[in-house]
Design a protein around this motif. Structure first.
Motif, PDB file in Angstrom:
ATOM      1  N   PRO A  50       0.812  -1.214   0.000  1.00 49.14           N
ATOM      2  CA  PRO A  50       0.000   0.000   0.000  1.00 49.14           C
ATOM      3  C   PRO A  50       0.849   1.270   0.000  1.00 49.14           C
ATOM      4  O   PRO A  50       0.514   2.249  -0.678  1.00 49.14           O
ATOM      5  N   GLN A  51       1.966   1.260   0.741  1.00 49.99           N
ATOM      6  CA  GLN A  51       2.810   2.448   0.785  1.00 49.99           C
ATOM      7  C   GLN A  51       3.475   2.716  -0.559  1.00 49.99           C
ATOM      8  O   GLN A  51       3.610   3.865  -0.986  1.00 49.99           O
ATOM      9  N   ALA A  72       2.871   6.000  -2.764  1.00 49.43           N
ATOM     10  CA  ALA A  72       4.005   6.826  -3.190  1.00 49.43           C
ATOM     11  C   ALA A  72       3.972   7.044  -4.694  1.00 49.43           C
ATOM     12  O   ALA A  72       4.239   8.153  -5.187  1.00 49.43           O
ATOM     13  N   ALA A  73       3.624   5.986  -5.445  1.00 53.05           N
ATOM     14  CA  ALA A  73       3.529   6.116  -6.905  1.00 53.05           C
ATOM     15  C   ALA A  73       2.397   7.072  -7.294  1.00 53.05           C
ATOM     16  O   ALA A  73       2.525   7.853  -8.258  1.00 53.05           O
ATOM     17  N   LEU A  74       1.303   7.037  -6.543  1.00 55.40           N
ATOM     18  CA  LEU A  74       0.185   7.937  -6.819  1.00 55.40           C
ATOM     19  C   LEU A  74       0.579   9.386  -6.519  1.00 55.40           C
ATOM     20  O   LEU A  74       0.281  10.293  -7.303  1.00 55.40           O
ATOM     21  N   ARG A  75       1.250   9.598  -5.405  1.00 57.16           N
ATOM     22  CA  ARG A  75       1.716  10.967  -5.091  1.00 57.16           C
ATOM     23  C   ARG A  75       2.629  11.497  -6.200  1.00 57.16           C
ATOM     24  O   ARG A  75       2.537  12.658  -6.605  1.00 57.16           O
ATOM     25  N   GLU A  76       3.517  10.622  -6.678  1.00 56.16           N
ATOM     26  CA  GLU A  76       4.438  11.018  -7.749  1.00 56.16           C
ATOM     27  C   GLU A  76       3.659  11.374  -9.016  1.00 56.16           C
ATOM     28  O   GLU A  76       3.948  12.380  -9.683  1.00 56.16           O
ATOM     29  N   ASP A 129      -5.998   3.390  -2.050  1.00 53.81           N
ATOM     30  CA  ASP A 129      -4.701   4.059  -2.154  1.00 53.81           C
ATOM     31  C   ASP A 129      -4.767   5.525  -1.745  1.00 53.81           C
ATOM     32  O   ASP A 129      -3.727   6.169  -1.544  1.00 53.81           O
ATOM     33  N   LEU A 130      -5.964   6.068  -1.674  1.00 57.59           N
ATOM     34  CA  LEU A 130      -6.185   7.476  -1.350  1.00 57.59           C
ATOM     35  C   LEU A 130      -7.573   7.572  -0.756  1.00 57.59           C
ATOM     36  O   LEU A 130      -8.472   6.813  -1.140  1.00 57.59           O
ATOM     37  N   LEU A 131      -7.787   8.484   0.179  1.00 62.40           N
ATOM     38  CA  LEU A 131      -9.111   8.716   0.744  1.00 62.40           C
ATOM     39  C   LEU A 131      -9.623  10.057   0.241  1.00 62.40           C
ATOM     40  O   LEU A 131      -8.938  11.074   0.368  1.00 62.40           O
ATOM     41  N   ILE A 132     -10.810  10.059  -0.365  1.00 65.83           N
ATOM     42  CA  ILE A 132     -11.387  11.304  -0.875  1.00 65.83           C
ATOM     43  C   ILE A 132     -12.679  11.622  -0.136  1.00 65.83           C
ATOM     44  O   ILE A 132     -13.688  10.923  -0.266  1.00 65.83           O
ATOM     45  N   THR A 140      -4.035   2.706  11.565  1.00 61.97           N
ATOM     46  CA  THR A 140      -3.506   1.648  10.709  1.00 61.97           C
ATOM     47  C   THR A 140      -2.021   1.834  10.399  1.00 61.97           C
ATOM     48  O   THR A 140      -1.395   0.953   9.810  1.00 61.97           O
ATOM     49  N   GLY A 141      -1.482   2.993  10.770  1.00 66.37           N
ATOM     50  CA  GLY A 141      -0.064   3.237  10.532  1.00 66.37           C
ATOM     51  C   GLY A 141       0.294   3.497   9.086  1.00 66.37           C
ATOM     52  O   GLY A 141       1.460   3.397   8.701  1.00 66.37           O
TER      53      GLY A 141
END
Length: 342
Positions: free
Chosen positions: A5-6, A10-14, A161-164, A188-189
């Motif tokens: 998940p991390q 990270a790929a989504l943020r990029e 992967d993201l909360l909207i 959940t950390g």
């Protein structure tokens, strides 16, 4: 804590930082078009979230249609998986279950398409507003916040992967959603992006009269990763609000309009904006206001999003140079901290 998940987050943020990411369109109308039975709804007619458990095939088919149209990410079928909305069906204890099931269906669809061609797809965990406005005393803040936390924890457990936090109408409800989601991430950390999308009426304000400046002043300090608009209107009515955000927001922007303002016909509401119209609007919004995330809301179809993908895929959002205005906000408006030296 799983690394998968991390890595996806990270790929989504990029991706959000370097190009235009395209989300999906309407969910509810496409589910209803498949004519689910009262049994599918477990006698709770209209509770779309139940279909995550009883008819995952229907929900999956909607995600697959949007992914086939070329979108990067889909929203989970969890818009009503909160205390207020499920409470009206007398099943508030099922928030986590239905949220996790909805996220899992979307996750499986995303992974299937990623495996097919190697291009990463993502899942946006949908946190809707519910049906109660705490500012008007419909319910208390803590109850709402805890319900949104359960919603978010289910989405995280299912693989979002993201909360909207979307279609928000009341700034107090919005804060309850954001804080509930933040608590879920801490529990959940995980460090997933948390974004907020506001619903502005044709009056130019949110349902309770809040102006765009008030919303930005209230929400930006909560540490959200992105702010923008969805639902309520078509793109034409969103232009001035996006202009304000582009000028003042320190954080990236998103926009998911309806397919125009609904026109009532004998067959119900009709949304007049076609695929090319939505694609034109989103292309202009990306060029003019530097949007990072685009998609559609009510009345938009896979064909709408196919056109949007074609039009924005090659665009790089222009650099914005925001001019933040420190200030304080009431429910209705923001007051900039400007010293009057007279």
């Amino acid at each position: 804590m799983s690394t998968a998940p991390q890595l996806r987050a990270a790929a989504l943020r990029e991706a959000l930082a370097t190009r235009v990411v395209v989300a999906d369109g309407a969910m509810g109308t496409m589910l209803q078009a498949q004519d689910p039975t009262l049994e599918d709804f477990q006698q709770l007619e209209g509770c779309n979230e139940i279909l995550n458990v009883t008819r995952p095939d229907i929900v999956r088919s909607v995600h697959q249609e949007y992914f086939a149209a070329g979108v990067d990410c889909v929203e989970t079928n969890t818009f009503g998986a909160n205390h207020a909305a499920l409470g009206e069906y007398d099943i508030p204890e099922r928030i986590f279950e239905l949220s996790r099931a909805g996220a899992r269906i979307a996750r499986e669809s995303a992974d299937e398409f990623t495996a097919g061609d190697g291009r990463q797809r993502w899942v946006l965990g949908s946190i809707g507003p519910g049906t109660k406005l705490p500012t008007l005393g419909h319910t208390d803040f803590a109850t709402l916040r805890d319900g949104f936390q359960a919603n978010a924890e289910g989405l995280i457990a299912g693989g979002a992967d993201l909360l909207i936090v979307e279609t928000t109408q009341d700034l107090l409800q919005t804060k309850a959603s954001v804080l509930g989601a933040r608590r879920a991430l801490q529990a959940t950390g995980l460090d997933l992006p948390l974004v907020c999308s506001l619903a502005f009426e044709t009056t130019g304000t949110m349902l309770l009269g809040s102006e765009i400046g008030a919303a930005l002043t209230v929400l930006e300090p909560l540490g959200i990763d992105m702010i923008g608009l969805n639902c309520s209107t078509g793109p034409a009515e969103m232009t001035e609000h996006l202009r304000y955000l582009a000028r003042h927001s320190r954080i990236p922007l998103l926009c998911m309009p309806n397919a125009g303002l609904p026109v009532l016909t004998k067959d119900g509401a009709h949304f007049p904006l076609g695929p090319d119209g939505l694609a034109d609007a989103q292309e202009n919004f990306v060029r003019d206001y530097g949007l990072s995330l685009v998609g559609g809301c009510c009345g938009t179809t896979p064909e709408h999003l196919r056109k949007v993908v074609e039009r924005v895929r090659a665009l790089t959002p222009p650099e914005r140079t925001p001019h933040p205005e420190p200030g304080a906000a009431s429910l209705y408006q923001t007051v900039p901290f400007r010293q009057d030296t007279s």
